[in-house]
Design a protein around this motif. Structure first.
Motif, PDB file in Angstrom:
ATOM      1  N   SER A 232       1.047  -0.704  -0.311  1.00 19.06           N
ATOM      2  CA  SER A 232      -0.560  -0.030  -0.411  1.00 19.06           C
ATOM      3  C   SER A 232       0.782   1.415  -0.087  1.00 19.06           C
ATOM      4  O   SER A 232       1.753   1.589   0.729  1.00 19.06           O
ATOM      5  N   VAL A 233       0.924   2.624  -1.216  1.00 18.32           N
ATOM      6  CA  VAL A 233       1.559   3.303  -0.995  1.00 18.32           C
ATOM      7  C   VAL A 233       0.779   4.121  -1.553  1.00 18.32           C
ATOM      8  O   VAL A 233      -0.299   4.402  -1.711  1.00 18.32           O
ATOM      9  N   GLN A 234       1.379   5.623  -1.458  1.00 15.80           N
ATOM     10  CA  GLN A 234       1.045   6.777  -1.550  1.00 15.80           C
ATOM     11  C   GLN A 234       2.230   7.732  -2.165  1.00 15.80           C
ATOM     12  O   GLN A 234       3.347   7.056  -2.347  1.00 15.80           O
ATOM     13  N   ALA A 235       1.950   8.505  -3.318  1.00 14.52           N
ATOM     14  CA  ALA A 235       3.575   9.228  -4.119  1.00 14.52           C
ATOM     15  C   ALA A 235       2.493  10.203  -4.650  1.00 14.52           C
ATOM     16  O   ALA A 235       1.644  10.714  -4.053  1.00 14.52           O
ATOM     17  N   TRP A 236       3.736  11.611  -3.901  1.00 12.80           N
ATOM     18  CA  TRP A 236       3.380  12.706  -4.618  1.00 12.80           C
ATOM     19  C   TRP A 236       4.539  13.640  -4.106  1.00 12.80           C
ATOM     20  O   TRP A 236       5.899  12.909  -4.759  1.00 12.80           O
ATOM     21  N   LEU A 237       4.455  14.990  -4.642  1.00 12.45           N
ATOM     22  CA  LEU A 237       5.460  15.556  -5.330  1.00 12.45           C
ATOM     23  C   LEU A 237       5.376  16.597  -3.838  1.00 12.45           C
ATOM     24  O   LEU A 237       5.085  16.967  -3.202  1.00 12.45           O
ATOM     25  N   SER A 238       6.836  16.869  -3.862  1.00 11.47           N
ATOM     26  CA  SER A 238       7.203  17.685  -2.534  1.00 11.47           C
ATOM     27  C   SER A 238       9.122  18.783  -3.122  1.00 11.47           C
ATOM     28  O   SER A 238       9.812  18.225  -3.282  1.00 11.47           O
ATOM     29  N   GLY A 239       8.413  19.458  -3.108  1.00 14.81           N
ATOM     30  CA  GLY A 239      10.291  20.592  -3.834  1.00 14.81           C
ATOM     31  C   GLY A 239      10.426  19.877  -4.766  1.00 14.81           C
ATOM     32  O   GLY A 239       9.616  20.170  -6.380  1.00 14.81           O
ATOM     33  N   ASN A 240      12.011  19.232  -5.269  1.00 11.86           N
ATOM     34  CA  ASN A 240      12.359  19.309  -6.077  1.00 11.86           C
ATOM     35  C   ASN A 240      12.285  17.375  -6.512  1.00 11.86           C
ATOM     36  O   ASN A 240      12.419  16.727  -7.343  1.00 11.86           O
ATOM     37  N   ASP A 241      11.280  17.239  -5.318  1.00 12.05           N
ATOM     38  CA  ASP A 241      11.425  15.451  -5.360  1.00 12.05           C
ATOM     39  C   ASP A 241      10.026  14.803  -5.323  1.00 12.05           C
ATOM     40  O   ASP A 241       8.911  15.283  -5.433  1.00 12.05           O
ATOM     41  N   LEU A 242      10.087  13.852  -6.626  1.00 11.57           N
ATOM     42  CA  LEU A 242       8.836  12.192  -6.373  1.00 11.57           C
ATOM     43  C   LEU A 242       8.903  11.864  -5.451  1.00 11.57           C
ATOM     44  O   LEU A 242      10.030  10.985  -5.658  1.00 11.57           O
ATOM     45  N   ASN A 243       7.967  11.309  -4.931  1.00  7.03           N
ATOM     46  CA  ASN A 243       7.939  10.765  -3.502  1.00  7.03           C
ATOM     47  C   ASN A 243       7.100   9.369  -3.894  1.00  7.03           C
ATOM     48  O   ASN A 243       5.536   9.523  -4.366  1.00  7.03           O
ATOM     49  N   ILE A 244       7.807   7.964  -3.242  1.00  8.21           N
ATOM     50  CA  ILE A 244       6.925   6.988  -3.619  1.00  8.21           C
ATOM     51  C   ILE A 244       6.924   6.614  -1.653  1.00  8.21           C
ATOM     52  O   ILE A 244       8.168   6.238  -2.013  1.00  8.21           O
ATOM     53  N   ALA A 245       6.018   6.028  -1.179  1.00 10.24           N
ATOM     54  CA  ALA A 245       6.573   5.742   0.494  1.00 10.24           C
ATOM     55  C   ALA A 245       4.788   4.960   0.451  1.00 10.24           C
ATOM     56  O   ALA A 245       3.889   5.518   0.084  1.00 10.24           O
ATOM     57  N   THR A 246       5.970   3.485   1.320  1.00 12.42           N
ATOM     58  CA  THR A 246       4.518   2.634   1.698  1.00 12.42           C
ATOM     59  C   THR A 246       3.389   3.542   3.118  1.00 12.42           C
ATOM     60  O   THR A 246       3.872   3.927   3.710  1.00 12.42           O
ATOM     61  N   LEU A 247       2.610   3.011   3.230  1.00  7.10           N
ATOM     62  CA  LEU A 247       1.477   3.529   3.735  1.00  7.10           C
ATOM     63  C   LEU A 247       1.591   2.643   5.111  1.00  7.10           C
ATOM     64  O   LEU A 247       0.875   3.714   6.449  1.00  7.10           O
ATOM     65  N   ASP A 248       1.600   1.082   5.236  1.00 10.53           N
ATOM     66  CA  ASP A 248       2.336   0.478   6.797  1.00 10.53           C
ATOM     67  C   ASP A 248       3.328   1.138   7.536  1.00 10.53           C
ATOM     68  O   ASP A 248       4.404   1.204   6.730  1.00 10.53           O
ATOM     69  N   GLN A 249       2.839   1.442   8.894  1.00 10.62           N
ATOM     70  CA  GLN A 249       4.020   2.135   9.664  1.00 10.62           C
ATOM     71  C   GLN A 249       4.491   1.057   9.877  1.00 10.62           C
ATOM     72  O   GLN A 249       5.981   1.468   9.937  1.00 10.62           O
ATOM     73  N   ASN A 250       4.464  -0.154   9.937  1.00  5.48           N
ATOM     74  CA  ASN A 250       5.371  -1.151  10.535  1.00  5.48           C
ATOM     75  C   ASN A 250       6.516  -1.417   9.295  1.00  5.48           C
ATOM     76  O   ASN A 250       7.521  -1.964  10.112  1.00  5.48           O
ATOM     77  N   GLU A 251       5.960  -1.121   7.957  1.00  5.93           N
ATOM     78  CA  GLU A 251       7.151  -1.731   7.539  1.00  5.93           C
ATOM     79  C   GLU A 251       7.444  -0.343   6.597  1.00  5.93           C
ATOM     80  O   GLU A 251       7.187  -0.076   4.826  1.00  5.93           O
ATOM     81  N   LYS A 252       8.186   0.583   6.796  1.00  3.63           N
ATOM     82  CA  LYS A 252       8.369   1.917   6.155  1.00  3.63           C
ATOM     83  C   LYS A 252       9.559   1.602   5.280  1.00  3.63           C
ATOM     84  O   LYS A 252      10.518   1.679   5.005  1.00  3.63           O
ATOM     85  N   GLU A 253       9.174   1.784   3.677  1.00  6.95           N
ATOM     86  CA  GLU A 253       9.560   2.054   2.978  1.00  6.95           C
ATOM     87  C   GLU A 253       9.214   3.317   1.792  1.00  6.95           C
ATOM     88  O   GLU A 253       8.556   4.501   2.081  1.00  6.95           O
ATOM     89  N   LEU A 254      10.728   4.654   2.108  1.00  5.80           N
ATOM     90  CA  LEU A 254      10.621   5.445   1.299  1.00  5.80           C
ATOM     91  C   LEU A 254      11.561   5.957   0.075  1.00  5.80           C
ATOM     92  O   LEU A 254      12.666   5.818   0.741  1.00  5.80           O
ATOM     93  N   VAL A 255      11.178   6.018  -1.110  1.00  3.02           N
ATOM     94  CA  VAL A 255      12.126   5.981  -2.185  1.00  3.02           C
ATOM     95  C   VAL A 255      11.973   7.739  -2.963  1.00  3.02           C
ATOM     96  O   VAL A 255      11.081   7.962  -3.037  1.00  3.02           O
ATOM     97  N   THR A 256      12.623   8.833  -3.009  1.00  2.00           N
ATOM     98  CA  THR A 256      12.578  10.077  -3.948  1.00  2.00           C
ATOM     99  C   THR A 256      13.470   9.971  -4.904  1.00  2.00           C
ATOM    100  O   THR A 256      14.716   8.936  -5.206  1.00  2.00           O
TER     101      THR A 256
END
Lengths: 260, 271
Positions: A232-256
């Motif tokens: 389960s993920v979300q994708a969003w823009l912040s500043g100069n980055d495109l981010n995709i991160a998992t929504l599950d707090q127990n297995e956190k992954e963030l790729v930018t």
């Protein structure tokens, strides 16, 4: 004798394209309405500059002469009308703008309300002669899809979010001017913030998307780290980055990624 | 009231024609009056699989164009009395199918039969859309592999938008028939699992047909597998599917065609 001939053209290129236009609705009596318009234009000079404008005459019962007179009045105020809505097609001849039908509401513009409700003190944003003043954000009209989106189908909402309760199949496409929420698996393409809305996001319960885009910045599945897939993920823009991160707090992954 | 059933898939070679013939025979054997209709104009195959290729005089196009009466074009099966075939034309193409002609033809078939089974051509073009146009329900034939599943998904989308039933705002009933299922390969993870396919397509499962030599042999003999070897695993699976089509509740079994001896020993129990 030879006659120079051009080879016949086999095809012409046509494209369908959506544009957002302002719709101006005059009221009767006309003179009073024009006077109010003048007053308002004095506060917001240049509001109509460079904006495509449609005239909505529905329910006004204007005859052809009324329309011609109104057009002249508007023209003298440098307001250009590109089309007319809600009039009888038979009274619109070539000298008048064409009749438009099938328009969909994309929210009202706050500035029009200013005529009656705003105090006489000019609003700073109106006085500012910037080229795009006072277009309030359109109220979000979400599109809810309760069935799976099948391969080959395109779901598009130019006016707001898209919410999909089922899955989006490989080969399907979801395009939204706002955010995209998929409560099933996302296997097709999801393009959020399709008209440059950089605050849009994509959410999905199971991420296997062929392509994911936010505000015009995209990634294909091959570019995306395997640690995010099927999560389960979300994708969003912040500043100069495109981010995709998992929504599950127990297995956190963030790729930018850098927007480039 | 007759049921018009379209057997479709999007992808070619997954077993539409084989399944049309096998389901047609299975339904006919249960006493229903059945007509199988070949919509694959230009590439007709159903007549071969039904073993009627030497008896084709008139075809679907002739009936749709009003050249002949339906009765003249129907080919009655020699082995099962209440089973008929309406062949496709081999010399024409799909553009020869007129919507009005197909509507009239299906309407006439509805009056004569309990089941009208339309064998759709592959693809999503005119032939396929005409085959599904007037159907009441659809069997989506899918192999457990990604390309077939994606094409089936596309076809399901068309079934929900391009059929008369969908245009009237009614719900088109769709069933998944998983064909060429190989338990050994599935066990090794070489194929999509049944759960994967069901999860992606999210339509009810009608049956699982095992990959089998028997099916191939039957097609080449011109005798659908439910007729030529009714005890075989694929024939039993098709028979179960036909019973489910008629509304019976039959427990779903995953047949294993790899062990003919075991199948023979436990055949009765599995059926």
């Amino acid at each position: 004798m030879t006659i120079a001939t051009r080879p016949p053209r086999h095809s012409f290129r046509f494209r369908g394209r959506n544009f957002l236009a302002l719709v101006l609705k005059p009221e009767t009596p006309r003179a009073a309405w024009l006077a109010d318009l003048d007053q308002w234009l004095a506060r917001s000079p240049g509001f109509f500059t460079g904006k495509p404008l449609i005239l909505d005459l529905a329910g006004l019962g204007f005859a052809r002469s009324d329309i011609v007179a109104l057009m002249a009045e508007l023209e003298s105020r440098a307001i250009r009308i590109i089309g007319i809505e809600g009039a009888d097609a038979s009274i619109l001849d070539k000298s008048l703008p064409p009749l438009l039908t099938g328009g969909r509401t994309a929210g009202s513009v706050e500035a029009i309300d200013a005529i009656s409700s705003r105090p006489a003190t000019p609003e700073p944003s109106y006085k500012d002669a910037s080229p795009a003043p006072a277009l309030a954000p359109a109220p979000v009209a979400s599109l809810m899809i309760e069935t799976p989106v099948r391969s080959g189908q395109t779901i598009m909402n130019p006016d707001g979010d898209v919410i999909i309760l089922g899955s989006v199949a490989s080969g399907a496409e979801v395009i939204s001017s706002g955010s995209i929420h998929v409560y099933g698996a996302l296997r097709g393409r999801a393009l959020a913030g399709a008209y440059g809305n950089e605050s849009a996001r994509v959410f999905c319960r199971r991420f296997e998307a062929e392509l994911i885009a936010v505000g015009g910045y995209y990634k294909v599945l091959e570019d995306i780290e395997p640690c995010l897939r099927q999560k389960s993920v979300q994708a969003w823009l912040s500043g100069n980055d495109l981010n995709i991160a998992t929504l599950d707090q127990n297995e956190k992954e963030l790729v930018t990624w850098r927007k480039s | 009231m007759a049921e018009v059933l379209v057997v479709t898939s999007g992808k070619g070679g997954v077993g539409k024609t084989t399944s049309t013939a096998a389901l047609g025979v299975a339904l006919a054997q249960s006493g229903q009056k059945v007509c199988v209709v070949d919509f694959d104009v230009g590439l007709r195959n159903l007549d071969l699989v039904m073993g009627a290729e030497r008896r084709v005089v008139y075809d679907l196009i002739n009936v749709a164009n009003g050249d002949v009466r339906l009765q003249q074009a129907l080919i009655r099966d020699k082995r099962i009395e209440n089973l008929s075939l309406l062949a496709a034309s081999q010399t024409r193409d799909k553009d020869a199918l007129s919507e009005e002609g197909v509507r009239r033809c299906i309407g006439e078939l509805r009056e004569k039969f309990d089941w009208v089974i339309c064998d759709s051509p592959a693809g999503i073009e005119r032939g396929a859309t005409m085959a599904m146009r007037y159907a009441d329900l659809a069997v989506v034939v899918t192999n457990p592999e990604v390309s077939s599943v994606r094409d089936s998904d596309r076809i399901i989308g068309l079934l929900d938008s391009k059929t008369m039933k969908a245009e009237r705002g009614e719900r088109m009933e769709k069933f998944l028939l998983l064909t060429r299922y190989d338990t050994v390969r599935a066990g090794r993870g070489d194929m999509l699992s049944i759960d994967d396919v069901l999860e992606i397509l999210s339509i009810p499962l009608l049956g699982i047909i095992p990959e089998s030599e028997e099916v191939l042999r039957a097609s080449n003999l011109g005798s659908p597998v439910t007729m030529s070897n009714a005890k075989s695993a694929p024939a039993r699976a098709y028979n179960d599917a036909a019973r489910r089509l008629r509304g019976e509740t039959v427990p779903m079994t995953i047949p294993n065609a790899r062990h003919p001896l075991l199948t023979k020993l436990f055949g009765r129990r599995a059926a």
